[in-house]
Design a protein around this motif. Sequence first.
Motif, PDB file in Angstrom:
ATOM      1  N   LEU A  50      12.297   3.160  -2.550  1.00  0.00           N
ATOM      2  CA  LEU A  50      10.898   2.799  -2.400  1.00  0.00           C
ATOM      3  C   LEU A  50      10.145   2.781  -3.722  1.00  0.00           C
ATOM      4  N   ALA A  51      10.561   3.578  -4.675  1.00  0.00           N
ATOM      5  CA  ALA A  51       9.874   3.671  -5.960  1.00  0.00           C
ATOM      6  C   ALA A  51      10.763   4.446  -6.922  1.00  0.00           C
ATOM      7  N   LEU A  52      10.470   4.335  -8.226  1.00  0.00           N
ATOM      8  CA  LEU A  52      11.265   5.069  -9.212  1.00  0.00           C
ATOM      9  C   LEU A  52      10.441   5.332 -10.458  1.00  0.00           C
ATOM     10  N   ALA A  53      10.884   6.305 -11.258  1.00  0.00           N
ATOM     11  CA  ALA A  53      10.264   6.630 -12.542  1.00  0.00           C
ATOM     12  C   ALA A  53      11.313   7.294 -13.424  1.00  0.00           C
ATOM     13  N   TRP A  54      11.188   7.111 -14.744  1.00  0.00           N
ATOM     14  CA  TRP A  54      12.097   7.764 -15.685  1.00  0.00           C
ATOM     15  C   TRP A  54      11.684   9.217 -15.878  1.00  0.00           C
ATOM     16  N   GLU A  55      12.688  10.082 -16.004  1.00  0.00           N
ATOM     17  CA  GLU A  55      12.441  11.475 -16.360  1.00  0.00           C
ATOM     18  C   GLU A  55      12.039  11.579 -17.827  1.00  0.00           C
ATOM     19  N   PRO A  56      11.398  12.678 -18.226  1.00  0.00           N
ATOM     20  CA  PRO A  56      11.098  12.893 -19.642  1.00  0.00           C
ATOM     21  C   PRO A  56      12.372  12.815 -20.482  1.00  0.00           C
ATOM     22  N   GLY A  57      12.279  12.185 -21.644  1.00  0.00           N
ATOM     23  CA  GLY A  57      13.444  12.006 -22.490  1.00  0.00           C
ATOM     24  C   GLY A  57      14.346  10.877 -22.032  1.00  0.00           C
ATOM     25  N   ASP A  58      13.944  10.149 -20.980  1.00  0.00           N
ATOM     26  CA  ASP A  58      14.736   9.016 -20.462  1.00  0.00           C
ATOM     27  C   ASP A  58      16.149   9.433 -20.102  1.00  0.00           C
ATOM     28  N   ARG A  59      16.322  10.690 -19.709  1.00  0.00           N
ATOM     29  CA  ARG A  59      17.670  11.174 -19.437  1.00  0.00           C
ATOM     30  C   ARG A  59      18.128  10.896 -18.017  1.00  0.00           C
ATOM     31  N   GLY A  60      17.242  10.342 -17.194  1.00  0.00           N
ATOM     32  CA  GLY A  60      17.610  10.047 -15.826  1.00  0.00           C
ATOM     33  C   GLY A  60      16.451   9.444 -15.068  1.00  0.00           C
ATOM     34  N   LEU A  61      16.679   9.153 -13.807  1.00  0.00           N
ATOM     35  CA  LEU A  61      15.682   8.538 -12.950  1.00  0.00           C
ATOM     36  C   LEU A  61      15.377   9.440 -11.755  1.00  0.00           C
ATOM     37  N   VAL A  62      14.119   9.507 -11.403  1.00  0.00           N
ATOM     38  CA  VAL A  62      13.702  10.095 -10.139  1.00  0.00           C
ATOM     39  C   VAL A  62      13.269   8.944  -9.244  1.00  0.00           C
ATOM     40  N   TYR A  63      13.749   8.925  -8.008  1.00  0.00           N
ATOM     41  CA  TYR A  63      13.446   7.797  -7.136  1.00  0.00           C
ATOM     42  C   TYR A  63      13.250   8.278  -5.705  1.00  0.00           C
ATOM     43  N   SER A  64      12.507   7.494  -4.955  1.00  0.00           N
ATOM     44  CA  SER A  64      12.271   7.758  -3.541  1.00  0.00           C
ATOM     45  C   SER A  64      13.225   6.910  -2.728  1.00  0.00           C
ATOM     46  N   VAL A  65      13.854   7.515  -1.716  1.00  0.00           N
ATOM     47  CA  VAL A  65      14.825   6.803  -0.895  1.00  0.00           C
ATOM     48  C   VAL A  65      14.567   7.133   0.567  1.00  0.00           C
ATOM     49  N   SER A  66      14.788   6.131   1.429  1.00  0.00           N
ATOM     50  CA  SER A  66      14.502   6.309   2.849  1.00  0.00           C
ATOM     51  C   SER A  66      15.389   5.403   3.678  1.00  0.00           C
ATOM     52  N   SER A  67      15.746   5.875   4.873  1.00  0.00           N
ATOM     53  CA  SER A  67      16.328   4.998   5.873  1.00  0.00           C
ATOM     54  C   SER A  67      15.211   4.203   6.540  1.00  0.00           C
ATOM     55  N   HIS A  68      15.588   3.198   7.294  1.00  0.00           N
ATOM     56  CA  HIS A  68      14.612   2.332   7.938  1.00  0.00           C
ATOM     57  C   HIS A  68      13.707   3.124   8.872  1.00  0.00           C
TER      58      HIS A  68
ATOM     59  N   GLU B 100       0.810  -1.212   0.000  1.00  0.00           N
ATOM     60  CA  GLU B 100       0.000   0.000   0.000  1.00  0.00           C
ATOM     61  C   GLU B 100       0.845   1.264   0.000  1.00  0.00           C
ATOM     62  N   SER B 101       2.088   1.189   0.457  1.00  0.00           N
ATOM     63  CA  SER B 101       2.922   2.387   0.540  1.00  0.00           C
ATOM     64  C   SER B 101       3.968   2.456  -0.562  1.00  0.00           C
ATOM     65  N   ALA B 102       4.327   1.308  -1.149  1.00  0.00           N
ATOM     66  CA  ALA B 102       5.307   1.318  -2.230  1.00  0.00           C
ATOM     67  C   ALA B 102       4.656   1.841  -3.500  1.00  0.00           C
ATOM     68  N   GLY B 103       5.445   2.056  -4.525  1.00  0.00           N
ATOM     69  CA  GLY B 103       4.908   2.555  -5.786  1.00  0.00           C
ATOM     70  C   GLY B 103       5.555   1.874  -6.965  1.00  0.00           C
ATOM     71  N   GLY B 104       4.905   1.962  -8.133  1.00  0.00           N
ATOM     72  CA  GLY B 104       5.483   1.426  -9.349  1.00  0.00           C
ATOM     73  C   GLY B 104       5.719  -0.068  -9.302  1.00  0.00           C
ATOM     74  N   LEU B 105       4.796  -0.829  -8.723  1.00  0.00           N
ATOM     75  CA  LEU B 105       4.992  -2.275  -8.621  1.00  0.00           C
ATOM     76  C   LEU B 105       4.706  -2.983  -9.931  1.00  0.00           C
ATOM     77  N   LEU B 106       3.955  -2.332 -10.805  1.00  0.00           N
ATOM     78  CA  LEU B 106       3.666  -2.857 -12.143  1.00  0.00           C
ATOM     79  C   LEU B 106       4.109  -1.846 -13.186  1.00  0.00           C
TER      80      LEU B 106
ATOM     81  N   GLN C  63       8.974  13.136   2.151  1.00  0.00           N
ATOM     82  CA  GLN C  63       8.168  11.971   2.512  1.00  0.00           C
ATOM     83  C   GLN C  63       7.494  11.344   1.291  1.00  0.00           C
ATOM     84  N   GLY C  64       8.089  11.543   0.110  1.00  0.00           N
ATOM     85  CA  GLY C  64       7.536  10.974  -1.109  1.00  0.00           C
ATOM     86  C   GLY C  64       7.796   9.482  -1.201  1.00  0.00           C
ATOM     87  N   THR C  65       6.814   8.740  -1.716  1.00  0.00           N
ATOM     88  CA  THR C  65       6.980   7.302  -1.940  1.00  0.00           C
ATOM     89  C   THR C  65       6.669   7.005  -3.405  1.00  0.00           C
ATOM     90  N   GLY C  66       5.506   6.404  -3.692  1.00  0.00           N
ATOM     91  CA  GLY C  66       5.176   6.079  -5.076  1.00  0.00           C
ATOM     92  C   GLY C  66       5.081   7.319  -5.939  1.00  0.00           C
TER      93      GLY C  66
END
Length: 753
Positions: A405-423, A305-311, A453-456
């Motif tokens: 926690l989750a990731l997505a490609w930037e426009p133009g596939d020039r990089g990745l935006v991702y969510s990161v967290s410590s435990h 429920e809290s993760a993102g981009g599982l499919l 506090q971004g996730t999916g």
Amino acid sequence: MSQDVQRNRLTPSNPQTGSEAYEFGPIAIDAARHRVTRDGRALALPPKTYELLLILVRSDGRALSRHDLMSALWPDTFVEEANLSFQVSTLRKTLGEGAEAWIETVPKLGYRFTPTVRTEPAAVAAATGALPPSPRPPADDRGEDAVQMLVPSRRAARRRLALAVVVLAALGAAVLVWRLAIGRRSAPEGPLVGTAATPLTAYIGTEGSPSFSPDGAQVAFHWNGPQQDNVDVYVKTVGGGEPVRLTSDPEREVAPAWSPDGSRLAFLKVQADQTATDVMVMPALGGTVRRIASVVTFTSAGVLESAGGLLAWSPDSRWIAVGGTIGSEPGIWLIASDGSTRRRLTTDGSLPEWGPAFTSDGRRLAFIRESLISQSGVFVVPLDTEMRPTGPPVKVVEAAPRRVLALAWEPGDRGLVYSVSSHMASSQLRRMRLDAKGAPVPSSGEALLVGDQGTGLDITASGRMVYARRFRDTGFWRLDLTQPGAGFDDSGLPASTLDEHTPDYSPDGSKLAFTSTRSGSEEIWISQADGSHARQMTSMGGPLCSNPRWSPDGRAVVFDSTSRGVRHLYRLDVGTAEVRQLTTGSVRHHQARWSRDGRSIYFGAYSDEGPHSPVEIRRMPADGGPSVRITPGSVAEPSHDGRWLFVARSDDDQTTLWRLRLPDGQPELLRRGIVHESSFAVGRQSVFVVEQGGRPASMIISEIDIATGQRREVAALSKRRWWGLALSPDERYLIVPAINEAGSDLMMVEPVR
């Protein structure tokens, strides 16, 4: 309250008060020279942190709301609360010992500056060496009860604004020149993710895993509904309107993903027994739902429920990628959208992989690979036109010691935006640029200005971004066992607006050791038993640092941490704050408990290095050294007379409590269905356990008689369970950790053109 009045409530500095100086405890502030010292030693404070300090020392001990503090520090600018939390954490760390008490967290509100502040005119301070006070501004004649601060004139503010515009314009020109210079050598450029976030949803409960329609005009997401009783898939139009509910089964339906052709939605349906998850496909506007595959995911039903981009859909809408195990083969799988065929895309198999994301041309797939608990990285595998790998996965983001926690490609596939967290700690959105060959651009990793506090998350080709922003406040609830029916009380216990868990009373009952994320990562803290004088005892830096347990003599605390990669046991000397590692090697160790004589430590250990290896209870000398196997289980604590060992195990999706007679008796089952391995406490005549109540947001505290095994219900708490349980040495109080408030909303970020 008018905006002008609100803005004038707080301010860090003023031309008329720049000659002030202040003193509290060992800290001295000379505002005229922007100088802060502790016992005569200069402290280095960043500008914004220094402004925060001035606001606090001028607050006369009043409680200041987060909103007012952010408005004063970042006037006319949208920022998220993490920016303020970061400044408070930086200020506390820089001021040093005592700062946690000086800057008191006021639950549900903000902060209060507690020490007595002495002020003197700067001229006197310069002559005498003392530190100075400033004249206080007159009280607001409109009756405002806020902190009164002198505010720079409008003309000065306009001059600063004009200067800022000029500087920003110059920086923008420089960036444009740089982009033009490297444009021929870099990956294709596109719109930039913006710097301002606005709410798309603000419903009660948890909204998560957003996915844009191909035109970016609608967002699919899951939500546990207005009564928080059922997780289903919804669709909402960007810009307004009520959400439309698309599913209604009693099972959890999460993680929707919109097909690139706009005709269908895929989502995950957690099976009733939670042993597997079905991959479902339905028309985008609702209709007949079809199951196309079943997969055992690498994340629990709650994490789903809290993760993102599982499919992830392939760009031609023919395939759906998902991470998990099908049959007995783990990895990233491709499933035909009609369910007719499937094949495994990654074959490493030794570590969990999930969170796939295709590039716009389908020639690369990014995914998350777990390494250890709460540690992971991002990998990219190249693909041919038939969606078959043309090379091995390449790591492009090393998040350890944190978790993606989750990731997505930037426009133009020039990089990745991702969510990161410590435990258990705060999360943030970061960007990693990749070159034309898919390799990380050196020094390109950076935090976004949005995404606290971004996730999916999801990003359209035009650069519009949506992400789920989570919030969670956990704390301790105390039950007086000598007052039947009195209920729980949360006053007089360590509190913050972040996470607290796994408490433990000192042997004399005067102190509490506990885990908290209030410093930005999980650390061990100690307070008085009434919650006062809380101080941070460790600086492990995350991602996991928890499960503190006092030694019988009260001189040491043992805990576990993954600060050096593998989860190991550490010993904290309470008097000196010295930390020493007790276990080594590649096998994980956790959840230590002392023998009653303090000569030994019982702990849980994985029997090998694999992610799903069995866990067993082992015992070693209190100072470390060789250990011996005792019995299967995760957590073990001996009885007060040393005759019994109580052991918690997690098997078949439930946690059970066992006991065995020392030194080598056979385990006997005491109780099924306790909420967590750490949720039991051993008294002299009985064992207390936390069990799940009849509703999701409820717990039952039970007592099990050691001699007879008989159980009785002690109390119920209408809160969601959290980690741990503490019994005071006199067996008067139980401290029960619980989730006070939790959820997530969806935030929208428009692109920068």
